[in-house]
Motif scaffolding. Structure first.
Motif, PDB file in Angstrom:
ATOM      1  N   SER A 170      -1.774   1.027 -12.737  1.00 59.44           N
ATOM      2  CA  SER A 170      -1.573  -0.258 -12.437  1.00 59.44           C
ATOM      3  C   SER A 170      -1.549  -0.295 -10.857  1.00 59.44           C
ATOM      4  O   SER A 170      -1.320   0.699 -10.379  1.00 59.44           O
ATOM      5  N   ILE A 171      -1.924  -1.465 -10.269  1.00 59.14           N
ATOM      6  CA  ILE A 171      -1.968  -1.463  -9.060  1.00 59.14           C
ATOM      7  C   ILE A 171      -0.713  -2.622  -8.364  1.00 59.14           C
ATOM      8  O   ILE A 171      -0.815  -3.606  -9.121  1.00 59.14           O
ATOM      9  N   TRP A 172      -0.291  -2.088  -7.219  1.00 61.10           N
ATOM     10  CA  TRP A 172       0.662  -2.834  -6.663  1.00 61.10           C
ATOM     11  C   TRP A 172       0.067  -3.451  -5.490  1.00 61.10           C
ATOM     12  O   TRP A 172      -0.476  -2.736  -4.582  1.00 61.10           O
ATOM     13  N   ASN A 173      -0.278  -4.918  -5.374  1.00 61.72           N
ATOM     14  CA  ASN A 173      -0.845  -5.551  -4.152  1.00 61.72           C
ATOM     15  C   ASN A 173      -0.201  -6.147  -3.184  1.00 61.72           C
ATOM     16  O   ASN A 173      -0.516  -6.626  -2.311  1.00 61.72           O
ATOM     17  N   GLY A 174       1.159  -5.737  -3.174  1.00 58.89           N
ATOM     18  CA  GLY A 174       2.343  -6.070  -2.265  1.00 58.89           C
ATOM     19  C   GLY A 174       3.205  -7.148  -2.756  1.00 58.89           C
ATOM     20  O   GLY A 174       3.977  -7.444  -2.297  1.00 58.89           O
ATOM     21  N   SER A 175       3.011  -7.828  -4.311  1.00 58.78           N
ATOM     22  CA  SER A 175       3.706  -8.829  -4.758  1.00 58.78           C
ATOM     23  C   SER A 175       3.897  -8.587  -5.860  1.00 58.78           C
ATOM     24  O   SER A 175       4.931  -8.960  -6.605  1.00 58.78           O
ATOM     25  N   THR A 176       2.795  -8.125  -6.827  1.00 63.08           N
ATOM     26  CA  THR A 176       3.027  -8.002  -8.183  1.00 63.08           C
ATOM     27  C   THR A 176       2.158  -6.790  -8.470  1.00 63.08           C
ATOM     28  O   THR A 176       1.383  -6.065  -7.915  1.00 63.08           O
TER      29      THR A 176
END
Length: 178
Positions: free
Chosen positions: A114-120
């Motif tokens: 899963s990738i965290w894009n800075g907000s989700t």
């Protein structure tokens, strides 16, 4: 620098302290959950004041974000953890500061990310691995390539048969390294 810890094997509260360069700061109580926090991983972004802490002993993992002064709990990350093994890791892409979380999927030999894009967090996606079906992944380690624009991350994973595999994240997918 920031450190993450729990005080006892049954403690449900994770704690952190920051290093000023000369001394450790005051202990900060992080958000607690209903699970003991025997396993902790913390990784920090390169270009922004952000760290992600993962804590847990059983499903789900709890992710918390440090913004330089406070911790904020994100939605629990529905990844299974197996007792005292650490079948997960987190790493920031060096060139983008996106965080990639990799862990095993249930009791299968498959890995998901899963990738965290800075907000989700993104939805989970599967990584095709050469692991034997139904062999439990016991350990995952990620390390980013430290070139200024790189999105490459190396992954080493160990399964229940003590087989070790390498994979490479290239910014959009994983490549088997054998």
């Amino acid at each position: 620098m920031i450190m993450l810890y729990s005080k006892t094997a049954t403690d449900i509260t994770p704690f952190s302290r920051t290093w000023s360069g000369t001394a450790w700061g005051n202990e900060v109580t992080m958000s607690q959950n209903s699970r003991a926090s025997r396993l902790q991983v913390i990784k920090c972004a390169r270009f922004k004041e952000e760290c992600i802490a993962l804590t847990g002993t059983s499903e789900p993992l709890d992710a918390q974000i440090w913004n330089g002064s406070t911790w904020t709990a994100t939605t629990s990350v529905e990844f299974p953890v197996l007792g005292f093994f650490r079948p997960f890791d987190l790493e920031y892409e060096y060139g983008t500061d996106r965080a990639i979380l990799v862990t095993r999927s249930g009791s299968s030999g498959d890995l998901v990310y899963s990738i965290w894009n800075g907000s989700t967090w993104s939805a989970t996606s599967s990584i095709t691995t050469p692991f034997t079906s139904a062999v439990t992944i016991r350990f995952v380690e990620l390390a980013s390539q430290s070139f200024s624009t790189s999105t490459r991350i190396a992954m080493i994973a160990v399964d229940g048969n003590s087989d070790v595999y390498g994979m490479e994240w290239n910014g959009s997918s994983g490549n088997n390294m054998g």
